[in-house]
Motif scaffolding. Sequence first.
Motif, PDB file in Angstrom:
ATOM      1  N   GLN A 263       0.848  -1.203   0.000  1.00 58.62           N
ATOM      2  CA  GLN A 263       0.000   0.000   0.000  1.00 58.62           C
ATOM      3  C   GLN A 263       0.883   1.252   0.000  1.00 58.62           C
ATOM      4  OE1 GLN A 263      -3.194   0.221  -0.476  1.00 58.62           O
ATOM      5  NE2 GLN A 263      -3.107   2.457  -0.395  1.00 58.62           N
ATOM      6  N   GLY A 264       1.974   1.207   0.763  1.00 58.62           N
ATOM      7  CA  GLY A 264       2.907   2.328   0.768  1.00 58.62           C
ATOM      8  C   GLY A 264       3.483   2.578  -0.613  1.00 58.62           C
TER       9      GLY A 264
ATOM     10  N   THR B 213       0.885   3.942  -2.973  1.00 58.14           N
ATOM     11  CA  THR B 213       0.632   5.366  -2.756  1.00 58.14           C
ATOM     12  C   THR B 213       1.704   6.214  -3.444  1.00 58.14           C
ATOM     13  OG1 THR B 213      -0.351   4.835  -0.623  1.00 58.14           O
ATOM     14  CG2 THR B 213       0.267   7.125  -0.988  1.00 58.14           C
ATOM     15  N   ILE B 214       2.968   5.799  -3.303  1.00 57.03           N
ATOM     16  CA  ILE B 214       4.066   6.530  -3.952  1.00 57.03           C
ATOM     17  C   ILE B 214       3.869   6.526  -5.466  1.00 57.03           C
ATOM     18  CG2 ILE B 214       6.552   6.550  -4.380  1.00 57.03           C
ATOM     19  CD1 ILE B 214       6.904   5.217  -1.614  1.00 57.03           C
TER      20      ILE B 214
ATOM     21  N   PHE C 163       0.985   8.742  -6.567  1.00 61.54           N
ATOM     22  CA  PHE C 163       1.298  10.161  -6.439  1.00 61.54           C
ATOM     23  C   PHE C 163       2.160  10.639  -7.605  1.00 61.54           C
ATOM     24  CE2 PHE C 163       4.093  13.582  -4.932  1.00 61.54           C
ATOM     25  CZ  PHE C 163       3.144  14.506  -4.532  1.00 61.54           C
ATOM     26  N   TYR C 164       3.228   9.885  -7.907  1.00 61.98           N
ATOM     27  CA  TYR C 164       4.117  10.337  -8.978  1.00 61.98           C
ATOM     28  C   TYR C 164       3.485  10.168 -10.356  1.00 61.98           C
ATOM     29  CZ  TYR C 164       7.659  11.453  -5.654  1.00 61.98           C
ATOM     30  OH  TYR C 164       8.323  12.049  -4.618  1.00 61.98           O
TER      31      TYR C 164
ATOM     32  N   ILE D  99      -5.184  10.125  -7.072  1.00 57.05           N
ATOM     33  CA  ILE D  99      -5.376  10.595  -5.701  1.00 57.05           C
ATOM     34  C   ILE D  99      -6.219  11.857  -5.702  1.00 57.05           C
ATOM     35  CG2 ILE D  99      -4.217  11.503  -3.654  1.00 57.05           C
ATOM     36  CD1 ILE D  99      -1.862   9.677  -4.338  1.00 57.05           C
TER      37      ILE D  99
ATOM     38  N   SER E 297      -7.761  13.149  -2.722  1.00 55.29           N
ATOM     39  CA  SER E 297      -7.590  13.966  -1.520  1.00 55.29           C
ATOM     40  C   SER E 297      -6.706  13.233  -0.521  1.00 55.29           C
ATOM     41  CB  SER E 297      -8.947  14.238  -0.871  1.00 55.29           C
ATOM     42  OG  SER E 297      -9.422  13.066  -0.251  1.00 55.29           O
ATOM     43  N   GLN E 298      -6.224  14.016   0.428  1.00 50.96           N
ATOM     44  CA  GLN E 298      -5.394  13.445   1.488  1.00 50.96           C
ATOM     45  C   GLN E 298      -6.186  12.433   2.311  1.00 50.96           C
ATOM     46  OE1 GLN E 298      -3.335  16.355   4.009  1.00 50.96           O
ATOM     47  NE2 GLN E 298      -3.697  14.990   5.726  1.00 50.96           N
ATOM     48  N   ALA E 299      -7.449  12.738   2.566  1.00 53.28           N
ATOM     49  CA  ALA E 299      -8.268  11.827   3.370  1.00 53.28           C
ATOM     50  C   ALA E 299      -8.403  10.470   2.679  1.00 53.28           C
ATOM     51  CB  ALA E 299      -9.639  12.439   3.624  1.00 53.28           C
TER      52      ALA E 299
ATOM     53  N   VAL F 246      -6.184   8.941   0.820  1.00 55.27           N
ATOM     54  CA  VAL F 246      -4.952   8.195   1.056  1.00 55.27           C
ATOM     55  C   VAL F 246      -4.938   7.653   2.480  1.00 55.27           C
ATOM     56  CG1 VAL F 246      -2.445   8.411   1.252  1.00 55.27           C
ATOM     57  CG2 VAL F 246      -3.638   9.515  -0.637  1.00 55.27           C
ATOM     58  N   GLN F 247      -5.364   8.507   3.422  1.00 55.43           N
ATOM     59  CA  GLN F 247      -5.309   8.092   4.819  1.00 55.43           C
ATOM     60  C   GLN F 247      -6.319   6.992   5.121  1.00 55.43           C
ATOM     61  OE1 GLN F 247      -5.595  12.174   6.224  1.00 55.43           O
ATOM     62  NE2 GLN F 247      -3.594  11.948   7.191  1.00 55.43           N
ATOM     63  N   TRP F 248      -7.511   7.096   4.537  1.00 57.91           N
ATOM     64  CA  TRP F 248      -8.494   6.023   4.757  1.00 57.91           C
ATOM     65  C   TRP F 248      -8.031   4.723   4.120  1.00 57.91           C
ATOM     66  CZ3 TRP F 248     -11.506   5.770   8.580  1.00 57.91           C
ATOM     67  CH2 TRP F 248     -12.081   6.921   9.127  1.00 57.91           C
TER      68      TRP F 248
ATOM     69  N   PHE G 265      -5.012   3.729   4.027  1.00 56.90           N
ATOM     70  CA  PHE G 265      -4.087   3.164   5.024  1.00 56.90           C
ATOM     71  C   PHE G 265      -4.863   2.454   6.130  1.00 56.90           C
ATOM     72  CE2 PHE G 265      -0.452   6.415   4.179  1.00 56.90           C
ATOM     73  CZ  PHE G 265      -0.145   5.742   3.030  1.00 56.90           C
TER      74      PHE G 265
ATOM     75  N   VAL H 130       3.555   3.188   6.842  1.00 53.72           N
ATOM     76  CA  VAL H 130       2.108   3.236   6.679  1.00 53.72           C
ATOM     77  C   VAL H 130       1.437   3.318   8.055  1.00 53.72           C
ATOM     78  CG1 VAL H 130       0.088   1.870   5.981  1.00 53.72           C
ATOM     79  CG2 VAL H 130       2.034   2.086   4.442  1.00 53.72           C
TER      80      VAL H 130
ATOM     81  N   VAL I 131      -0.846  15.346   0.738  1.00 51.65           N
ATOM     82  CA  VAL I 131      -0.434  14.054   0.185  1.00 51.65           C
ATOM     83  C   VAL I 131       1.064  14.043  -0.121  1.00 51.65           C
ATOM     84  CG1 VAL I 131      -0.791  12.430  -1.689  1.00 51.65           C
ATOM     85  CG2 VAL I 131      -2.729  13.687  -0.774  1.00 51.65           C
TER      86      VAL I 131
ATOM     87  N   VAL J 274       3.756  11.195   0.945  1.00 51.00           N
ATOM     88  CA  VAL J 274       4.565  10.453  -0.026  1.00 51.00           C
ATOM     89  C   VAL J 274       6.058  10.680   0.223  1.00 51.00           C
ATOM     90  CG1 VAL J 274       5.172  10.292  -2.468  1.00 51.00           C
ATOM     91  CG2 VAL J 274       2.782  10.365  -1.787  1.00 51.00           C
TER      92      VAL J 274
ATOM     93  N   LEU K 211       7.190   8.564   3.048  1.00 52.34           N
ATOM     94  CA  LEU K 211       7.355   7.157   2.666  1.00 52.34           C
ATOM     95  C   LEU K 211       8.631   6.949   1.859  1.00 52.34           C
ATOM     96  CD1 LEU K 211       3.689   6.217   1.671  1.00 52.34           C
ATOM     97  CD2 LEU K 211       4.939   5.458   3.688  1.00 52.34           C
TER      98      LEU K 211
END
Lengths: 82, 208
Positions: free
Chosen positions: A18-19, A22-23, A26-27, A37, A39-41, A43-45, A47, B143, B170, B174, B177
Amino acid sequence: MSRRFAIAFAALTTMAIQGIWTIVRFYSDQLLGTEYIQSQADVQWDFVFVTLVALVFSGAFELYFKQADDAGSQEEPTVNET
Amino acid sequence: MSGEEDDGSDKAERLAVRAMQAVLFALLVYTLVRARFGLALGVGFGLAVTLLPAVVRREYGYSLDPLLALWITLSIFIHTIGSLGPYDWWGWYDSVAHTVSAVLIAGIGYVILRTFEQHSAEIDVPGEFRALFIVVFVLAAGVFWELLEFGSGVAATLVGAKAPLAVKGVDDIVSDLVFNTLGAVILAVFGTGYLDGVVSFARRRLLE
């Protein structure tokens, strides 16, 4: 590999992927113009859910292996109780 | 790797630890005098962690590699100083802090793996897998850390306080991480030799 170690490693790998995911998302959004992505929420949910899934499935696997190992294993030899 | 032939650098490492502890102690006194108890709690906790190697030496007669003790103190020091302002002033500071502390988390992962490995006949992993395990462990810990930050933010909002661990978007997540992973790779490549002493110590204390 011992059963517990295998299960713990599977749970860690689930979270680690998952980490990485996410990376990558994002890129990809930055460089390739995708919109993974929102929103930030989000990504956090993600996780939160991945961690829950990792924990719940580890527990389920532990139980399953215990049942499947009913005939006895190196770790928990069956003792004849009669 | 702390051979006797390397006494000079050992001495320098111990001195650096003492210097950082002195700064933290001064900071603790200052925050207490100024009645900034929230800050004082953080500083005091950090200072207590930097004293752990000394406690282990006293209680168990085991001396950590001086470089390892230095690294523990350094990551605490960077984080504590950072929370006074640098986290907000400079974007790169957070990256440095994450890299340095990820090396430590990676070290914990490595010690856990090797301790089990040496303890259990059922676990026998090749060298390449150890490196993979370290990276996986650190990514998962990263994480989990973001989860804690999220949770602390939610909890703080519920009680109407300011979030103690601010997440700034975000890109912040990132970059955390990414630099965690960098720290894991640094440990996997350069650092594992410093930890074998801790591994046999952990095996003796915990598993026998």
